[in-house]
Design a protein around this motif. Structure first.
Motif, PDB file in Angstrom:
ATOM      1  N   LEU A 271       0.835  -1.206   0.000  1.00  0.00           N
ATOM      2  CA  LEU A 271       0.000   0.000   0.000  1.00  0.00           C
ATOM      3  C   LEU A 271       0.870   1.257   0.000  1.00  0.00           C
ATOM      4  O   LEU A 271       0.608   2.218  -0.736  1.00  0.00           O
ATOM      5  N   GLY A 272       1.927   1.230   0.812  1.00  0.00           N
ATOM      6  CA  GLY A 272       2.824   2.376   0.913  1.00  0.00           C
ATOM      7  C   GLY A 272       3.547   2.680  -0.393  1.00  0.00           C
ATOM      8  O   GLY A 272       3.925   3.819  -0.655  1.00  0.00           O
ATOM      9  N   ALA A 273       3.749   1.620  -1.198  1.00  0.00           N
ATOM     10  CA  ALA A 273       4.478   1.811  -2.457  1.00  0.00           C
ATOM     11  C   ALA A 273       3.537   2.008  -3.641  1.00  0.00           C
ATOM     12  O   ALA A 273       3.979   2.120  -4.789  1.00  0.00           O
TER      13      ALA A 273
ATOM     14  N   VAL B  35     -11.505   0.469   0.076  1.00  0.00           N
ATOM     15  CA  VAL B  35     -11.943  -0.581   1.010  1.00  0.00           C
ATOM     16  C   VAL B  35     -12.956  -1.491   0.313  1.00  0.00           C
ATOM     17  O   VAL B  35     -12.875  -2.720   0.401  1.00  0.00           O
ATOM     18  N   MET B  36     -13.911  -0.884  -0.402  1.00  0.00           N
ATOM     19  CA  MET B  36     -14.924  -1.696  -1.087  1.00  0.00           C
ATOM     20  C   MET B  36     -14.314  -2.520  -2.221  1.00  0.00           C
ATOM     21  O   MET B  36     -14.765  -3.625  -2.497  1.00  0.00           O
ATOM     22  N   GLN B  37     -13.256  -1.974  -2.840  1.00  0.00           N
ATOM     23  CA  GLN B  37     -12.567  -2.719  -3.893  1.00  0.00           C
ATOM     24  C   GLN B  37     -11.904  -3.972  -3.298  1.00  0.00           C
ATOM     25  O   GLN B  37     -11.990  -5.055  -3.867  1.00  0.00           O
ATOM     26  N   SER B  38     -11.263  -3.787  -2.135  1.00  0.00           N
ATOM     27  CA  SER B  38     -10.641  -4.929  -1.461  1.00  0.00           C
ATOM     28  C   SER B  38     -11.710  -5.960  -1.107  1.00  0.00           C
ATOM     29  O   SER B  38     -11.484  -7.164  -1.218  1.00  0.00           O
TER      30      SER B  38
ATOM     31  N   ALA C 192      -5.030  -3.840   5.934  1.00  0.00           N
ATOM     32  CA  ALA C 192      -3.994  -2.808   5.835  1.00  0.00           C
ATOM     33  C   ALA C 192      -4.639  -1.434   5.677  1.00  0.00           C
ATOM     34  O   ALA C 192      -4.272  -0.464   6.351  1.00  0.00           O
ATOM     35  N   LEU C 193      -5.643  -1.361   4.796  1.00  0.00           N
ATOM     36  CA  LEU C 193      -6.332  -0.080   4.563  1.00  0.00           C
ATOM     37  C   LEU C 193      -7.029   0.413   5.830  1.00  0.00           C
ATOM     38  O   LEU C 193      -6.933   1.596   6.183  1.00  0.00           O
ATOM     39  N   LEU C 194      -7.725  -0.514   6.500  1.00  0.00           N
ATOM     40  CA  LEU C 194      -8.449  -0.119   7.721  1.00  0.00           C
ATOM     41  C   LEU C 194      -7.465   0.358   8.788  1.00  0.00           C
ATOM     42  O   LEU C 194      -7.727   1.331   9.493  1.00  0.00           O
ATOM     43  N   LEU C 195      -6.322  -0.322   8.877  1.00  0.00           N
ATOM     44  CA  LEU C 195      -5.298   0.100   9.844  1.00  0.00           C
ATOM     45  C   LEU C 195      -4.839   1.529   9.555  1.00  0.00           C
ATOM     46  O   LEU C 195      -4.717   2.354  10.458  1.00  0.00           O
ATOM     47  N   VAL C 196      -4.593   1.789   8.269  1.00  0.00           N
ATOM     48  CA  VAL C 196      -4.122   3.127   7.872  1.00  0.00           C
ATOM     49  C   VAL C 196      -5.199   4.179   8.183  1.00  0.00           C
ATOM     50  O   VAL C 196      -4.906   5.227   8.770  1.00  0.00           O
ATOM     51  N   VAL C 197      -6.448   3.882   7.803  1.00  0.00           N
ATOM     52  CA  VAL C 197      -7.540   4.855   8.012  1.00  0.00           C
ATOM     53  C   VAL C 197      -7.720   5.128   9.504  1.00  0.00           C
ATOM     54  O   VAL C 197      -7.811   6.290   9.941  1.00  0.00           O
ATOM     55  N   PHE C 198      -7.749   4.059  10.312  1.00  0.00           N
ATOM     56  CA  PHE C 198      -7.945   4.232  11.755  1.00  0.00           C
ATOM     57  C   PHE C 198      -6.781   5.018  12.361  1.00  0.00           C
ATOM     58  O   PHE C 198      -6.988   5.902  13.184  1.00  0.00           O
ATOM     59  N   SER C 199      -5.561   4.669  11.960  1.00  0.00           N
ATOM     60  CA  SER C 199      -4.391   5.356  12.520  1.00  0.00           C
ATOM     61  C   SER C 199      -4.430   6.841  12.173  1.00  0.00           C
ATOM     62  O   SER C 199      -4.178   7.697  13.025  1.00  0.00           O
TER      63      SER C 199
END
Lengths: 254, 256
Positions: A53-55, A213-216, A227-234
């Motif tokens: 995700l970061g890259a 998120v919906m795509q995942s 990973a996305l949820l972690l990033v959004v929450f953080s």
């Protein structure tokens, strides 16, 4: 002092122990196959997805799309909320006449207005910004109105005795005295506008973090979703605590 | 003449508020009838009013309301039971509380409702997903307020209990818990509010369940007047719930 230091180090140790045991439990659960392996993916897969995700240039494009939508919605909903809050808090009659409507409309589920916003602003970013602005308006207006009523009347009388204009009263008396309520409103408004924008993106969008998120979800890419949820929450928690620290507010506690 | 200023009159704010609302609706009706606002985007308020009967009869609003109420009740039960229990547990273990309280507060600020796609995968597209979202989003305030309420027990009350040689369990059930109850109720009420908001929201988003689904269905059918009426109905239900719970909270606070 020594006892306090010991307590802090024990708290830090306990936190580390909780994090470590949670991660170990998760990994053991993932490996055991007790739950569907894809639903509880290995931590290594989630870490890999985070790295990916970061890259990923798409991630930054979607992040900036969501950030712009949240920023604009906060600016619109926040400024209208402050104006309405000043009006309702500054006039007893107006406050008693219209504040109950805002008070009781505030905690209703705003996402149900999304079809209306699509009709009014289209399926592009406009409807997401509108959702964020509506969500943000209510807490900002209510907190500003409550803050206005708590301003020391001496300050207002001093301003009036100097024949300050409305603009001068707002900028020299009201805003400085309302610093804490405004920042608190901004913090709450930010939280709910993020939710409004992201939920709208999950319902109907072709960009933004909610869309990702919906795509995942639709591709059953569970590590990617975690990973996305972690990033959004953080990000949400970080911005929240940053605004709290800026205003010298307490840690969020509803 | 009583000599009381006009702004002090009790009837004036309510009249002004209702008058403002009625004027806004009348203005909308006028603008739409004059075709200054397209009726394909905003329906006539009079049409929306007429649609209420239609959505109540044809869309079976009562059973949908009961579906949402059932989900909210299940989430409320979980929030109260687990939230209060976790709050008591955190309060009893000071070190654990110091380590975890800020995490729970952080969770309260996180957009937990965004977990719904994850819950869809775990629990499927059914009522359990909706209940679990309601439960998770309502949990942090219930925990935080329980800890706050128990910590706020006056020392003198605890001292009285100790002077009667009460056991720790008696001290908790006879003194700490009853004195913390109003604050705990504030937390549970906040939790229920978040639960209800997210339950209706997720019903709308996944097109499943009760009141949230009806808005989505009417929007997909492009039944504008019906959709606006359904939104008004959801707002009415939410407002009634918040009003009743707020009154109950005030009564509890006064009683304490």
């Amino acid at each position: 002092m020594a006892a306090e230091g010991l307590m802090i180090s024990r708290v830090a140790l306990l936190r580390l122990a909780i994090i470590a045991s949670t991660l170990l439990f998760w990994e053991a659960l993932a490996e055991s196959g007790l739950l569907f392996r894809d639903v509880v993916p290995s931590l290594f897969k989630i870490a890999h997805a985070l790295g990916h995700l970061g890259a990923n240039a798409d991630f930054y494009a979607n992040l900036s799309a969501t950030a712009v939508e949240v920023g604009v919605s906060l600016a619109i909903g926040g400024s209208v909320g402050v104006a309405v809050g000043l009006l309702l808090g500054g006039s007893r009659l107006m406050g008693r006449a219209f504040e109950p409507y805002i008070h009781y409309l505030g905690p209703t589920p705003k996402i149900i207005f999304f079809p209306v916003m699509i009709m009014w602003f289209g399926i592009g970013p406009g409807s997401k910004i509108a959702m964020g602005a509506i969500s943000c308006f209510f807490p900002v207006a209510l907190i500003t109105a409550a803050g206005m009523r708590q301003i020391d009347q001496v300050l207002i009388r001093v301003g009036r005795s100097f024949r300050a204009s409305t603009w001068q009263m707002v900028t020299k008396i009201y805003f400085p005295a309302l610093r804490h309520p405004l920042l608190n409103g901004l913090r709450l408004g930010f939280g709910v506008s993020v939710i409004g924008v992201l939920l709208a993106e999950t319902k109907l969008s072709n960009r933004g973090l909610g869309f990702m998120v919906m795509q995942s979800y639709s591709q059953f890419d569970m590590p990617g979703m975690y990973a996305l949820l972690l990033v959004v929450f953080s990000l949400a928690i970080m911005v929240n605590s940053l605004v709290s620290q800026l205003g010298g507010l307490e840690v969020p506690n509803h | 003449m009583s000599g009381r200023p006009l702004a002090e009159a009790k009837w004036l704010p309510a009249t002004l508020g209702l008058g403002g609302l009625a004027s806004a609706l009348a203005l909308a009706e006028l603008l739409i009838r004059l075709d200054w606002v397209s009726r394909f985007i905003v329906p006539l308020p009079s049409e929306v009013l007429v649609s209420f009967e239609r959505i109540i009869v044809e869309e079976d609003v009562l059973s949908r309301f009961l579906a949402t109420a059932g989900e909210a009740l299940a989430a409320a039960f979980l929030v109260t039971l687990i939230g209060v229990a976790l709050g008591v547990f955190l309060h009893r273990h000071r070190l654990l509380r110091s380590a975890c309280e800020s995490w729970v507060a952080g969770l309260a600020a996180a957009p937990l409702v965004l977990l719904y796609p994850l819950f869809l995968v775990i629990f499927g597209r059914n009522a359990l997903t909706i209940v679990m979202i309601g439960f998770v989003s309502g949990l942090p305030p219930a925990i935080l307020k329980t800890v706050e309420g128990l910590s706020g027990t006056r020392k003198v009350l605890l001292d009285v209990g100790r002077s009667f040689s009460l056991s720790p369990a008696q001290l908790f059930w006879k003194i700490q818990f009853p004195s913390a109850l109003p604050v705990i109720f504030v937390g549970v009420r906040l939790g229920l509010m978040f639960s209800l908001i997210n339950i209706v929201g997720v019903e709308f988003l996944i097109n499943f369940g009760g009141l949230g689904q009806i808005v989505n269905e009417l929007a997909e059918r492009y039944d504008l007047a019906g959709m606006y009426a359904a939104i008004c109905f959801v707002i009415l239900v939410s407002v009634c719930f918040f009003f009743a719970s707020e009154r109950l909270e005030r009564w509890l606070l006064r009683a304490s």
